[in-house]
Design a protein around this motif. Structure first.
Motif, PDB file in Angstrom:
ATOM      1  N   ALA A  36      -8.010   9.507 -14.253  1.00 39.74           N
ATOM      2  CA  ALA A  36      -7.421  10.022 -13.019  1.00 39.74           C
ATOM      3  C   ALA A  36      -8.489  10.820 -12.297  1.00 39.74           C
ATOM      4  O   ALA A  36      -8.982  11.814 -12.819  1.00 39.74           O
ATOM      5  CB  ALA A  36      -6.213  10.906 -13.324  1.00 39.74           C
ATOM      6  N   ALA A  37      -8.843  10.348 -11.107  1.00 41.20           N
ATOM      7  CA  ALA A  37      -9.952  10.976 -10.374  1.00 41.20           C
ATOM      8  C   ALA A  37      -9.476  12.189  -9.588  1.00 41.20           C
ATOM      9  O   ALA A  37      -9.789  12.365  -8.410  1.00 41.20           O
ATOM     10  CB  ALA A  37     -10.600   9.955  -9.447  1.00 41.20           C
ATOM     11  N   SER A  38      -8.676  13.042 -10.263  1.00 42.16           N
ATOM     12  CA  SER A  38      -8.205  14.275  -9.638  1.00 42.16           C
ATOM     13  C   SER A  38      -7.890  15.269 -10.725  1.00 42.16           C
ATOM     14  O   SER A  38      -7.824  14.921 -11.914  1.00 42.16           O
ATOM     15  CB  SER A  38      -6.948  14.019  -8.794  1.00 42.16           C
ATOM     16  OG  SER A  38      -5.822  13.784  -9.617  1.00 42.16           O
ATOM     17  N   GLY A  42      -2.565  16.501  -9.424  1.00 42.85           N
ATOM     18  CA  GLY A  42      -2.926  15.814  -8.191  1.00 42.85           C
ATOM     19  C   GLY A  42      -2.264  14.454  -8.126  1.00 42.85           C
ATOM     20  O   GLY A  42      -1.735  13.947  -9.127  1.00 42.85           O
ATOM     21  N   PRO A  43      -2.293  13.806  -6.937  1.00 40.05           N
ATOM     22  CA  PRO A  43      -1.600  12.525  -6.786  1.00 40.05           C
ATOM     23  C   PRO A  43      -2.017  11.450  -7.791  1.00 40.05           C
ATOM     24  O   PRO A  43      -1.162  10.768  -8.370  1.00 40.05           O
ATOM     25  CB  PRO A  43      -1.938  12.123  -5.349  1.00 40.05           C
ATOM     26  CG  PRO A  43      -2.151  13.418  -4.640  1.00 40.05           C
ATOM     27  CD  PRO A  43      -2.816  14.307  -5.655  1.00 40.05           C
ATOM     28  N   SER A  44      -3.318  11.287  -8.009  1.00 40.23           N
ATOM     29  CA  SER A  44      -3.732  10.237  -8.941  1.00 40.23           C
ATOM     30  C   SER A  44      -3.361  10.589 -10.375  1.00 40.23           C
ATOM     31  O   SER A  44      -3.077   9.708 -11.191  1.00 40.23           O
ATOM     32  CB  SER A  44      -5.234   9.951  -8.822  1.00 40.23           C
ATOM     33  OG  SER A  44      -5.999  11.092  -9.130  1.00 40.23           O
ATOM     34  N   VAL A  65      -4.412   9.619 -20.468  1.00 41.78           N
ATOM     35  CA  VAL A  65      -4.922   9.929 -19.135  1.00 41.78           C
ATOM     36  C   VAL A  65      -6.009  10.983 -19.270  1.00 41.78           C
ATOM     37  O   VAL A  65      -5.799  12.022 -19.911  1.00 41.78           O
ATOM     38  CB  VAL A  65      -3.797  10.441 -18.212  1.00 41.78           C
ATOM     39  CG1 VAL A  65      -4.365  10.877 -16.858  1.00 41.78           C
ATOM     40  CG2 VAL A  65      -2.731   9.373 -18.026  1.00 41.78           C
ATOM     41  N   GLU A  66      -7.167  10.699 -18.689  1.00 48.77           N
ATOM     42  CA  GLU A  66      -8.270  11.657 -18.665  1.00 48.77           C
ATOM     43  C   GLU A  66      -8.542  12.038 -17.224  1.00 48.77           C
ATOM     44  O   GLU A  66      -8.723  11.171 -16.363  1.00 48.77           O
ATOM     45  CB  GLU A  66      -9.534  11.055 -19.278  1.00 48.77           C
ATOM     46  CG  GLU A  66      -9.440  10.790 -20.766  1.00 48.77           C
ATOM     47  CD  GLU A  66     -10.771  10.296 -21.335  1.00 48.77           C
ATOM     48  OE1 GLU A  66     -11.807  10.425 -20.632  1.00 48.77           O
ATOM     49  OE2 GLU A  66     -10.763   9.779 -22.468  1.00 48.77           O
TER      50      GLU A  66
END
Length: 323
Positions: A36-38, A42-44, A65-66
């Motif tokens: 997750a690029a957040s 966050g949304p992602s 999830v990382e």
């Protein structure tokens, strides 16, 4: 030596050919990571965790999830672009990665070249917000204020290059006015800034915006989608207020490394769409303020291509840079 009948030989040969296929391990044979690029929350991150829960159930396999936040999502995207193309490392990306090649010099990856679309998960418009101290009830009022005081309308964003930055920049360009961008590290801090009156305006996501609007802490002037938002039916679109064709949408989508084999991509697509059509997953994502998309690889690539044309052209024209 006794000879076997031809039919028996053919059957034996078919069994020998089929055996390797039957022996292939079921995907995924090991735990899967969704990057997750957040930051958490966050949304992602929200989308990744909902999807991880459902895919884990479908696969009978651990899906973790990382969070790899930073650089407008580019840290997480770069990690996945360079990961082994085995389907075990995936990216939950925001639409901001599309703008990255036009904003960052010497970017280490290309989202259209180095990442393979799996599925578009959700999308959502931005809500045009002002602090209650700003005497604007609609976009015409906001434009008039910006014309009377060039640069005096400050707007917060969740960082350079995402939709909360580019949508107001595109609006200002379309309206022929000057507004001042004040970036913050995330949608939460951006919302805090406008709530506290540090800035006068913001284009934020519905999940963050609606509670503050209902509480009277912020005033909504417009939404940037092609239609009114389901939770703000009284708020007109930008297009309805004299800017026909204006639309700025954020999305979240699942991507894999470029050279991921076709059979794995096909299964990822199929299972991801099944996960997104689960009633509990839909309820969680819609409750977080998103619109379900659950579109497969071909449709998602078309969305990415259209955004590349839109934001790439605008960023070049406006000469916007991140570095």
């Amino acid at each position: 030596m006794q000879q076997l009948p031809r039919r028996t030989l053919l059957a034996a040969g078919a069994t020998a050919v089929a055996a390797p296929a039957l022996a292939q391990p079921r995907f995924p044979a090991r735990p899967v990571r969704i990057i997750a690029a957040s930051a958490p929350g966050g949304p992602s991150d929200v989308c990744a965790r909902v999807l991880a829960d459902r895919l884990g159930a479908i696969w009978g396999q651990t899906v973790v999830v990382e969070n790899r936040a930073g650089a407008g999502g580019n840290i997480g995207a770069d990690l996945v672009a360079k990961a082994a193309p085995d389907g075990l490392t995936l990216l939950m990306a925001a639409s901001s990665i599309i703008a990255a090649p036009f904003l960052v010099r010497n970017l280490s990856y290309d989202p259209m070249r180095d990442l393979a679309p799996v599925a578009e998960v959700v999308d959502y418009p931005m809500v045009v917000l002002v602090h209650p101290s700003v005497p604007a009830r609609n976009l015409a009022d906001l434009v008039a204020l910006a014309r009377a005081d060039p640069g005096g309308i400050t707007y917060s964003s969740a960082g350079v290059g995402n939709t909360s930055h580019l949508a107001p920049a595109l609006f200002a360009h379309t309206a022929g006015v000057e507004m001042t961008h004040v970036p913050f590290p995330g949608a939460g801090p951006s919302q805090t800034a406008i709530l506290g009156g540090q800035v006068k305006a913001s284009f934020n996501n519905p999940g963050n915006s609606v509670p503050s609007i209902r509480a009277g802490q912020l005033r909504a002037l417009a939404v940037t989608g092609s239609t009114r938002w389901r939770d703000l039916p009284e708020v007109p679109t930008v297009a309805e207020q004299g800017f026909p064709g204006f639309e700025a949408i954020s999305w979240m989508g699942l991507l894999a490394p470029r050279d991921t084999p076709e059979p794995i991509l096909a299964q990822l697509e199929r299972d991801t769409l099944a996960a997104l059509r689960d009633p509990d997953a839909r309820a969680r994502l819609q409750g977080a303020g998103y619109a379900m998309r659950d579109q497969g690889r071909a449709e998602f690539r078309r969305v990415m291509e259209a955004d590349t044309a839109l934001w790439g052209g605008f960023i070049r024209q406006a000469n916007i840079r991140q570095d």
